[in-house]
Design an enzyme around this catalytic site. Sequence first.
Site, PDB file in Angstrom:
ATOM      1  N   LYS A  52       3.795  12.813   9.025  1.00  0.00           N
ATOM      2  CA  LYS A  52       3.863  13.474   7.725  1.00  0.00           C
ATOM      3  C   LYS A  52       3.899  14.993   7.883  1.00  0.00           C
ATOM      4  O   LYS A  52       4.689  15.685   7.233  1.00  0.00           O
ATOM      5  CB  LYS A  52       2.672  13.043   6.862  1.00  0.00           C
ATOM      6  CG  LYS A  52       2.747  11.597   6.410  1.00  0.00           C
ATOM      7  CD  LYS A  52       1.420  11.085   5.867  1.00  0.00           C
ATOM      8  CE  LYS A  52       1.519   9.608   5.514  1.00  0.00           C
ATOM      9  NZ  LYS A  52       0.229   9.013   5.140  1.00  0.00           N
ATOM     10  N   GLN A  96      -5.985  10.352   4.241  1.00  0.00           N
ATOM     11  CA  GLN A  96      -5.436   9.219   4.990  1.00  0.00           C
ATOM     12  C   GLN A  96      -6.415   8.045   4.988  1.00  0.00           C
ATOM     13  O   GLN A  96      -7.577   8.188   5.329  1.00  0.00           O
ATOM     14  CB  GLN A  96      -5.124   9.641   6.431  1.00  0.00           C
ATOM     15  CG  GLN A  96      -4.487   8.553   7.264  1.00  0.00           C
ATOM     16  CD  GLN A  96      -3.101   8.158   6.768  1.00  0.00           C
ATOM     17  OE1 GLN A  96      -2.293   9.017   6.426  1.00  0.00           O
ATOM     18  NE2 GLN A  96      -2.837   6.868   6.730  1.00  0.00           N
ATOM     19  N   ASP A 119      -0.353  10.823  -3.493  1.00  0.00           N
ATOM     20  CA  ASP A 119      -0.336   9.443  -3.002  1.00  0.00           C
ATOM     21  C   ASP A 119      -0.210   8.448  -4.153  1.00  0.00           C
ATOM     22  O   ASP A 119       0.060   7.268  -3.929  1.00  0.00           O
ATOM     23  CB  ASP A 119      -1.602   9.151  -2.189  1.00  0.00           C
ATOM     24  CG  ASP A 119      -1.292   8.774  -0.741  1.00  0.00           C
ATOM     25  OD1 ASP A 119      -0.116   8.514  -0.435  1.00  0.00           O
ATOM     26  OD2 ASP A 119      -2.226   8.739   0.076  1.00  0.00           O
TER      27      ASP A 119
END
Length: 292
Positions: A52, A96, A119
């Site tokens: 990412k 994460q 997200d």
Amino acid sequence: MQLLDGKIASKAVKEKLQQQVNEIVSSGKRAPHLAVILVGNNGASETYVASKVKTCGEIGFKSTMIRLDVTVSEEGLLQEIIKLNQDEALDGILVQLPLPKHISEQKVIATIAPEKDVDGFHPISAGNLMLGIPSFIPATPYGIMLMLEHYNIETKGKHAVVIGRSNIVGRPMSVLLSGNNQYGNCTVTLCHSHTHNLKELCLEADIIVAALGKPEFVHADMVKDGAILIDVGITRVADATKKSGYSIKGDVAFSEVAPKTSFITPVPGGVGLMTIAGLLKNTLKAYELRTK
């Protein structure tokens, strides 16, 4: 059978994003900025986060990576998120997953400011998605929709079976495929571990989205000729023949299923790359909403 190649589709998305970022910066404005929090040193998470951050650099985004020890307290992580919420030069926040067991993922997700929830997991984002209100879409389902768009896959009126009901993939995927949009308008069946007639349902499906996390679960005898297979699974399976000691397997037994399909995603090289594309499109959207 045609391969739905995540490398090709994500490259197209990234090139468009890079062009948009170049236009932003050339106009004298700052670039979009994504912050990623990594707790501990889980091998798979390390790989995902590195990818990412690397992609942010490739398209001109600014990125900040924050590493926290696996022993960090829940309150310590929440305070870190609150600081990022208050940073006006920051557009998107990603924590994460998975997190250590002593930390509530729900509390962490709910603490992220909704306007920085790139997200797409915040309850407000999830509620807006359900209501059809423009919002941040969870990155993996968003990436799948971008792939369908890139390959111009006809979905209207088709029967889609989604295997897996997680809030990260299965549930939002069922909402998107059933939605009144160009790459939706499917009749959707959402299956899970208590679905009794799973094989029969899959055999009726025009589109199967496998998102249950069980390597090579979907076999050829579960798929009708000409079906479209979207494989979301990515599991490390021990493999002594590999230098790494493992192989990456999807939820679909690719070699036996692929010949029966009209379109299929590979693993790796499929949905995973599109997930990052979805995340970066969400980050640009957050930037645009915050800088208007």
